[in-house]
Enzyme design. Structure first.
Site, PDB file in Angstrom:
ATOM      1  N   ALA D  53      44.416  45.668  47.146  1.00  0.00           N
ATOM      2  CA  ALA D  53      43.560  45.492  45.966  1.00  0.00           C
ATOM      3  C   ALA D  53      43.968  44.186  45.296  1.00  0.00           C
ATOM      4  CB  ALA D  53      43.726  46.658  44.995  1.00  0.00           C
ATOM      5  N   GLU D  54      42.974  43.369  44.907  1.00  0.00           N
ATOM      6  CA  GLU D  54      43.300  42.017  44.443  1.00  0.00           C
ATOM      7  C   GLU D  54      44.092  41.992  43.156  1.00  0.00           C
ATOM      8  OE1 GLU D  54      40.308  43.319  45.235  1.00  0.00           O
ATOM      9  OE2 GLU D  54      38.673  42.128  44.379  1.00  0.00           O
ATOM     10  N   ASN D  55      44.136  43.102  42.435  1.00  0.00           N
ATOM     11  CA  ASN D  55      44.968  43.129  41.233  1.00  0.00           C
ATOM     12  C   ASN D  55      46.452  43.264  41.549  1.00  0.00           C
ATOM     13  OD1 ASN D  55      44.126  45.746  42.079  1.00  0.00           O
ATOM     14  ND2 ASN D  55      44.967  46.613  40.218  1.00  0.00           N
TER      15      ASN D  55
END
Lengths: 230, 224, 230, 224
Positions: D53-55
């Site tokens: 997940a890009e977070n």
């Protein structure tokens, strides 16, 4: 993402090709993949380009010069200002048998980071007005001049961590990080030596500095004691 | 002047001590390899000066006398002890600190410094190749750059010169030079003598300096 | 390096100037400095430019629109594709009362990193051939085209960590890192809210993700519960 | 064709299931917000697919049913559970992974896909402003880009078109399109129908597609 657990450091580095560019982690004695370097000496590949912070400062990279395995070195420390002790690399460099590209440390790490992060280059003030800018483009942005430095990648990276798990996740200790985590992102094949291989989950998520997806091969070995005495 | 012997000034240790006095309390400082490394031994703990090493340590107190740990060294490969609140980071983050202007002062060695504050400290033409380490990044990134070096070469040649003959580390980067003979500020007007070493006259400093020095009417002797 | 421990979030943000650019850490609910944002609502500065991953996704940044404190937002998520629920910012954006600069997430973080790391810009493929490249320079390097993106810095950064020590060192938990560590490098004044302030040394060197030299002010406060339900 | 009602194809869940089948065992996959998020629920644990997940999370297994922890969410703000070996990192490191080509596949939603594989998925002209998140970086950085979307809009307009009218996310980036009606590959020769949804004919797919489709002599029905 599958990581291969190798039985020996020789098995881990054996298929590196002659003429390959190898990224070698570590900073003098800290986080230096000495077992992998010594294995490469035994497996004997030649014509290599080594990218490393230093050569001949107590590190074992200089050992690869014994059998003239290094054709080229890209480093920040390579030739000492005083000639009281000379490395094998220095001798080969002076004899014109090995090339050297000296790079400022902050530029070297940023070039490697750009190589790993899919960025087109590095725009830095470091080196402007010096020999380091010779033959390189400068770019003016909003009235300020910046030196354009190229991304750098390796065919293989040799790195060292403290612990690795069976998914290839790596944990470093103390100042053992240095160039290792960035080099792990910037090579086609990433080979890590660790002191201990543990099960996935034993290294906590917050302790993982190199996620296993970057690591292709893992080998457990006792650290080789190295020390630089100046 | 190179035919005479230069006067005997400060020892390496006293140069380091004098350089240490240039540091503001609470500042973040990077020390170059060699003589500058000694500075860590001369700061007052009460001044809470925090040393950064480009290999990825913030907060070491000085050279360690304990057992050698190969993973706990400064940028010169020497073992160090940590202070409470120390941290580790990788080289990319280390140079974010350095290049990004987050280091208050760097103390580096020098081969030559020019009248306008150019620094040469990474390449000896006679030896070639060079070793630059973090010097170029520190020279452009540290908010204040202090050079600690011998005033003249072993051969008696001035290291403070009109124009550097050695390849540059960076242009117009030096703020102050601390030598065995003097403390000299790089100012917009030129190199200005601030202090002389004990027993050294302003005239002697000028004589062993390879470029004109601005000499105020009264130049105090260093208090060490 | 001295960090100021503030008694209240209002004391920590009170002297931010009207018209300032503020970097706001966090990603939807994770690592979001909600106490500092709400304090800014109470201290009432106007004409602010906010740089944040998102506005109006359950975060409280949108609250600053109630009294029209935001003149401009630089973000990656701002206007939702469906109009079923609208944020205050959306309404002000549509009414022409607030500006928006939308930036791809990987470019936003890299622009902030360049701002904090003294780099002249970012060379990325992201956005080439799209509206994001309108009016921007492209640079050709070795036959490949790259979009040049400008560094980004703030007058102040509002960030959130889990624990902070009295030297300002910060430890994050889980996915609370996100934009916070990079934003801490890229602003003139860095203000961090934490759940707990401890003595120096209690956060281990390996656990510190933001060294204290980046942090100017620290305030301890209970986290404000936020959640986005899509 | 927009005057007719399109045939009823796969549900959102079945589109996600079919998209999940595109993933190679052992691959590193990023899932976009919305429909793609559902894919995490349809992979075989034995395939050891790792979701990023890009977070700043690598290794979440799907949407969590446990108590909400505001610091443990995916890029869509949903709570997630972790697998053993998961790790956290900051956004800079997350996009080193994404932009640097270390993600094997991304599954994103789409507004429009063009004949040459251009993607538009971040900006609805009627609404303006936009929300791009990590989509542009994923479109240029992921080794394989899978678009999971409804074949036509609510108004019955094809989303697979000659040329995107909506602003682009990236040019020539899509590898495969999974819709409620079909699986379509973007090939050098053009868009090629690979599979149809159960009960849907190749002709129906072509009729609801806004650009020519290459239709092999035999097009299998999806096995779900």
């Amino acid at each position: 993402m599958t990581v291969e657990i190798c039985d020996t450091p020789e098995a881990a580095v054996g298929d590196i090709a002659n003429g390959a560019t190898i990224l070698v982690g570590g900073f003098v004695s800290a986080g230096t993949p000495s077992n992998l370097i010594l294995a490469l000496k035994r497996t004997g590949q030649t014509g290599l380009t080594a990218v490393a912070n230093n050569i001949g400062l107590g590190d074992l990279l200089d050992e690869l010069c014994e059998n003239r395995q290094l054709a080229r070195v890209i480093a920040t420390f390579a030739i000492r200002a005083s000639g009281t002790r000379s490395s094998r690399f220095e001798a080969q460099y002076r004899a014109g048998e090995a090339e050297l590209e000296l790079v400022p440390q902050g530029t070297l790490i940023e070039r490697l980071r750009a190589g790993g992060a899919g960025l087109g280059g590095v725009l830095t003030r470091t080196g402007l007005g010096t020999m380091m800018a010779d033959g390189k483009e400068t770019i003016e942005i909003d009235g300020e001049r910046w030196l354009l430095e190229r991304p750098l990648r390796g065919d293989a990276a040799l790195i060292r961590a403290w612990r690795g798990d069976r998914q290839g996740n790596l944990q470093y200790r103390l100042a053992g990080l240095n160039f290792n985590p960035v080099m792990a992102t910037a090579a086609d094949v990433v080979i890590a030596e660790v002191e201990e291989i543990v099960e996935a989950g034993e290294i906590l998520p917050e302790q993982i500095a190199t996620p296993g997806i970057y690591v292709d091969r893992l080998v457990q070995c006792e650290p080789v004691p190295v020390r630089w005495d100046g | 002047m190179a035919s005479d012997r230069p006067p005997t000034g400060l020892s390496r240790e006293l140069i380091a001590l004098r350089a240490a006095r240039e540091l503001e309390p609470g500042s973040i400082v990077n020390l170059g390899i060699g003589l500058p490394t000694l500075v860590a031994g001369f700061v007052e703990p009460a001044d809470h000066i925090l040393f950064q090493a480009e290999n990825g340590i913030l907060g070491y107190s000085g050279i360690s006398e304990s057992d050698f740990d190969s993973d706990l060294i400064n940028a010169g490969g020497q073992p160090v002890d940590l202070v409470p609140g120390a941290s580790f980071f990788d080289t990319a983050d280390s140079f974010t600190m350095i290049r990004g202007g987050h280091i208050d002062a760097a103390i580096l060695g020098g081969l030559q410094v020019s009248a306008r504050g150019d620094l040469a400290n990474w390449y000896v033409p006679a030896r070639g190749g060079g070793s630059v380490g973090g010097a170029m990044d520190l020279a452009v990134g540290a908010r204040r750059l202090i050079i600690a070096m011998a005033h003249v070469t072993r051969e008696g040649e001035p290291r403070i010169v009109d124009v550097c003959e050695y390849p540059l580390t960076a242009e117009c980067c030096v703020d102050v030079i601390v030598t065995d003979l003097a403390v000299i500020d790089v100012t917009v007007g030129g190199l200005t003598l601030r202090e002389t070493a004990p027993g050294i006259s302003a005239e002697e400093v000028a004589a062993w300096t390879g470029t004109p020095l601005l000499i105020p009417s009264s130049v105090p002797e260093m208090s060490l």
